[in-house]
Design a protein around this motif. Sequence first.
Motif, PDB file in Angstrom:
ATOM      1  N   THR A 446       0.851  -1.179   0.000  1.00 53.17           N
ATOM      2  CA  THR A 446       0.000   0.000   0.000  1.00 53.17           C
ATOM      3  C   THR A 446       0.891   1.235   0.000  1.00 53.17           C
ATOM      4  O   THR A 446       2.064   1.162   0.384  1.00 53.17           O
ATOM      5  N   SER A 447       0.336   2.358  -0.456  1.00 55.53           N
ATOM      6  CA  SER A 447       1.043   3.644  -0.431  1.00 55.53           C
ATOM      7  C   SER A 447       0.259   4.626   0.429  1.00 55.53           C
ATOM      8  O   SER A 447      -0.946   4.802   0.228  1.00 55.53           O
ATOM      9  N   LEU A 448       0.936   5.246   1.403  1.00 54.22           N
ATOM     10  CA  LEU A 448       0.314   6.230   2.283  1.00 54.22           C
ATOM     11  C   LEU A 448       0.848   7.613   1.951  1.00 54.22           C
ATOM     12  O   LEU A 448       2.068   7.806   1.852  1.00 54.22           O
ATOM     13  N   PHE A 449      -0.064   8.576   1.799  1.00 53.94           N
ATOM     14  CA  PHE A 449       0.342   9.946   1.501  1.00 53.94           C
ATOM     15  C   PHE A 449      -0.141  10.873   2.611  1.00 53.94           C
ATOM     16  O   PHE A 449      -1.341  11.103   2.780  1.00 53.94           O
ATOM     17  N   SER A 450       0.814  11.377   3.392  1.00 53.55           N
ATOM     18  CA  SER A 450       0.526  12.291   4.491  1.00 53.55           C
ATOM     19  C   SER A 450       1.819  12.949   4.923  1.00 53.55           C
ATOM     20  O   SER A 450       2.896  12.345   4.833  1.00 53.55           O
ATOM     21  N   ASN A 451       1.726  14.181   5.411  1.00 52.08           N
ATOM     22  CA  ASN A 451       2.886  14.871   5.980  1.00 52.08           C
ATOM     23  C   ASN A 451       2.791  14.979   7.488  1.00 52.08           C
ATOM     24  O   ASN A 451       3.543  15.729   8.108  1.00 52.08           O
ATOM     25  N   ASP A 452       1.869  14.215   8.064  1.00 49.15           N
ATOM     26  CA  ASP A 452       1.664  14.216   9.513  1.00 49.15           C
ATOM     27  C   ASP A 452       2.288  12.956  10.090  1.00 49.15           C
ATOM     28  O   ASP A 452       1.810  11.845   9.849  1.00 49.15           O
ATOM     29  N   ALA A 453       3.363  13.113  10.841  1.00 48.52           N
ATOM     30  CA  ALA A 453       4.095  11.955  11.372  1.00 48.52           C
ATOM     31  C   ALA A 453       3.234  11.107  12.288  1.00 48.52           C
ATOM     32  O   ALA A 453       3.283   9.867  12.254  1.00 48.52           O
ATOM     33  N   ASP A 454       2.435  11.740  13.136  1.00 48.64           N
ATOM     34  CA  ASP A 454       1.583  10.983  14.055  1.00 48.64           C
ATOM     35  C   ASP A 454       0.534  10.187  13.286  1.00 48.64           C
ATOM     36  O   ASP A 454       0.272   9.016  13.601  1.00 48.64           O
ATOM     37  N   GLU A 455      -0.048  10.787  12.271  1.00 47.71           N
ATOM     38  CA  GLU A 455      -1.046  10.092  11.450  1.00 47.71           C
ATOM     39  C   GLU A 455      -0.421   8.881  10.763  1.00 47.71           C
ATOM     40  O   GLU A 455      -0.999   7.786  10.744  1.00 47.71           O
ATOM     41  N   LEU A 456       0.760   9.078  10.189  1.00 51.14           N
ATOM     42  CA  LEU A 456       1.448   7.972   9.520  1.00 51.14           C
ATOM     43  C   LEU A 456       1.768   6.843  10.489  1.00 51.14           C
ATOM     44  O   LEU A 456       1.581   5.666  10.168  1.00 51.14           O
ATOM     45  N   ALA A 457       2.255   7.210  11.669  1.00 52.08           N
ATOM     46  CA  ALA A 457       2.609   6.192  12.659  1.00 52.08           C
ATOM     47  C   ALA A 457       1.414   5.320  13.017  1.00 52.08           C
ATOM     48  O   ALA A 457       1.535   4.091  13.136  1.00 52.08           O
ATOM     49  N   HIS A 458       0.243   5.962  13.169  1.00 53.80           N
ATOM     50  CA  HIS A 458      -0.958   5.218  13.532  1.00 53.80           C
ATOM     51  C   HIS A 458      -1.507   4.389  12.369  1.00 53.80           C
ATOM     52  O   HIS A 458      -2.279   3.455  12.594  1.00 53.80           O
ATOM     53  N   LEU A 459      -1.107   4.701  11.139  1.00 55.73           N
ATOM     54  CA  LEU A 459      -1.492   3.880   9.985  1.00 55.73           C
ATOM     55  C   LEU A 459      -0.508   2.742   9.737  1.00 55.73           C
ATOM     56  O   LEU A 459      -0.897   1.628   9.377  1.00 55.73           O
ATOM     57  N   ILE A 460       0.764   3.036   9.937  1.00 51.93           N
ATOM     58  CA  ILE A 460       1.792   2.026   9.675  1.00 51.93           C
ATOM     59  C   ILE A 460       1.579   0.779  10.531  1.00 51.93           C
ATOM     60  O   ILE A 460       1.630  -0.354  10.032  1.00 51.93           O
ATOM     61  N   ASP A 461       1.326   0.971  11.813  1.00 50.00           N
ATOM     62  CA  ASP A 461       1.280  -0.164  12.741  1.00 50.00           C
ATOM     63  C   ASP A 461       0.233  -1.208  12.370  1.00 50.00           C
ATOM     64  O   ASP A 461       0.531  -2.412  12.390  1.00 50.00           O
ATOM     65  N   PRO A 462      -1.010  -0.828  12.019  1.00 52.53           N
ATOM     66  CA  PRO A 462      -1.955  -1.870  11.621  1.00 52.53           C
ATOM     67  C   PRO A 462      -1.719  -2.395  10.200  1.00 52.53           C
ATOM     68  O   PRO A 462      -1.983  -3.573   9.916  1.00 52.53           O
ATOM     69  N   VAL A 470       4.729  -1.168   3.152  1.00 56.17           N
ATOM     70  CA  VAL A 470       4.015   0.103   3.264  1.00 56.17           C
ATOM     71  C   VAL A 470       4.944   1.195   2.740  1.00 56.17           C
ATOM     72  O   VAL A 470       6.045   1.392   3.253  1.00 56.17           O
ATOM     73  N   ASN A 471       4.509   1.895   1.707  1.00 52.58           N
ATOM     74  CA  ASN A 471       5.301   2.948   1.074  1.00 52.58           C
ATOM     75  C   ASN A 471       4.823   4.314   1.564  1.00 52.58           C
ATOM     76  O   ASN A 471       3.628   4.605   1.516  1.00 52.58           O
ATOM     77  N   ILE A 472       5.730   5.123   2.019  1.00 54.63           N
ATOM     78  CA  ILE A 472       5.399   6.449   2.542  1.00 54.63           C
ATOM     79  C   ILE A 472       5.668   7.503   1.476  1.00 54.63           C
ATOM     80  O   ILE A 472       6.801   7.696   1.036  1.00 54.63           O
ATOM     81  N   ASN A 473       4.597   8.166   1.047  1.00 57.92           N
ATOM     82  CA  ASN A 473       4.693   9.260   0.074  1.00 57.92           C
ATOM     83  C   ASN A 473       5.410   8.862  -1.212  1.00 57.92           C
ATOM     84  O   ASN A 473       6.157   9.652  -1.801  1.00 57.92           O
TER      85      ASN A 473
END
Length: 541
Positions: A446-462, A470-473
Amino acid sequence: MTSFDQSLADLFPGKADIPAAFDIPELHQRSYLSNGEMVAWNGKVHTVLSPICIKTDNGLERRVIGSYPLCTPSEALQSLEAAVNAYNDGRGEWPTMSVGDRIAALEKFTGKMIAKKDEVVKLIMWEIGKSYADSIKEFDRTVEYINATIDAYKDVDRASSRFVIEQGIIGQIRRSPLGVVLCMGPFNYPLNETFTTLIPALLMGNTILFKPPKHGALLHFPLLEAFRECFPKGVMNTIYGPGSDIIPPLMESGKINVLTLIGSSKVANQLKKMHPKVNRLRAILGLDAKNAAIITSQADIELAVKECVLGSLSFNGQRCTAIKIIFVHNAVKDAFLERLTAEVEKLKFGMPWEKDVFLTPLPEPNKPQYLKDCIEDAIANGAKVLNENGGKTNHTFVFPAILFPVNDKMKVYSEEQFGPLIPVVPFDDIETPIQYLIHSEHGQQTSLFSNDADELAHLIDPLVNQVSRVNINCQCQRGPDIFPFTGRKDSAEATLSVGDALRAFSIRSMVATKQTPQNKALINEIVSEQASNFLSTKYIF
């Protein structure tokens, strides 16, 4: 007629319009490699039609670029016996050969392969419609992969060259081959993806039965003589023909030790069930994927659009790692869709040899109709085609369509389209895309697009527990080749990367003895005399 419609109507060339530098003569293959010989073939053949159409007096026609044998189960079983005899229950020349000698054989092959680069690259372009630039990249990346695999194998062997002494037991642990490998590659990366399984399987001492893909078979023919010259008799064998005819007898024989397939999970399941001793069969599979991109309200829209265009439409979306569905937060959907539509409409389409071309014709003859059906189904269930030219078709070419809003009643919501369609789903609650990934049959990336570190952290874990990467940006992708490439659920079995593939096609074996003076003397004698290729402290640089 608009300029776009005119360009689409004029997409395909006449025969005289094909640049001489990119043209190829017809290649009619009338032999195949089996048991160390190029076996002559006088039976039925499959005519290879390029996705590139040519203007004729009868209208547009797919160009004939050659043909290849349509062998029967009889020839397939003969090639299987050649691989079985070459392995010889692990006593054959290749499986017992020293690591250094196997590496030397592969290095010799690589040199001969490079000499065929121009021919192979043009065949990739003409057989599957891949741009010339990307065909070159595929060839070069394959050579890099071979060299990286050789280096990784040297590292594995160096680490195994020592003895382990534990609780009065002396042991040496190395990796040994598994047996006969049935290797089937995909059409979208017919050279690279095939060789990412074939090369490590070969290098680890296995013998090979290789069936090229239906689309992308001819490009392997220039390499068969190199395989014949560089490896012992029966180590490398090719089979051609309809998979539904020739593969079942091979699996039912019980003589296949490893099945490696890059294709559909449905086919893989059927093949595994055919084997009479399934516990003896190792499967190394790259299968379906429905990779999702998630655009949150905190995303950099310009970056997200750029990566989603590349991720969704590189090689017309015909990649297992392609982004095949996009979830976008309602707070940013208008800005995202406006930019996405603008960027897709600007993409250059044309013939594979054209400079900077991005979109090209599709090799699968039924794909344009399938994509049309998907678009009509989406529209019938409430979606719209957002880009003006989305879905416009000229024979084998289909311009990408952005479909919005997509819901779970539509085919494109769950089916892997494997083509230039971009389904977009709006959401307010981040739980929506998470639940999609949880309930999906696939679990590759999956690819996650966000510049919010807390938001990304809470998505990465599940999400790392739902997909393998998991690809970041950034877009979903396979490389670099040292990274693990696998998937959960129905997306893969085993892990492929340079190092992982060597392990996948081998098993840990060891020689052990009690630590007595007599046994130590015996081991020292074997090692000092270099009498065994397995029990050895020889160090390869």
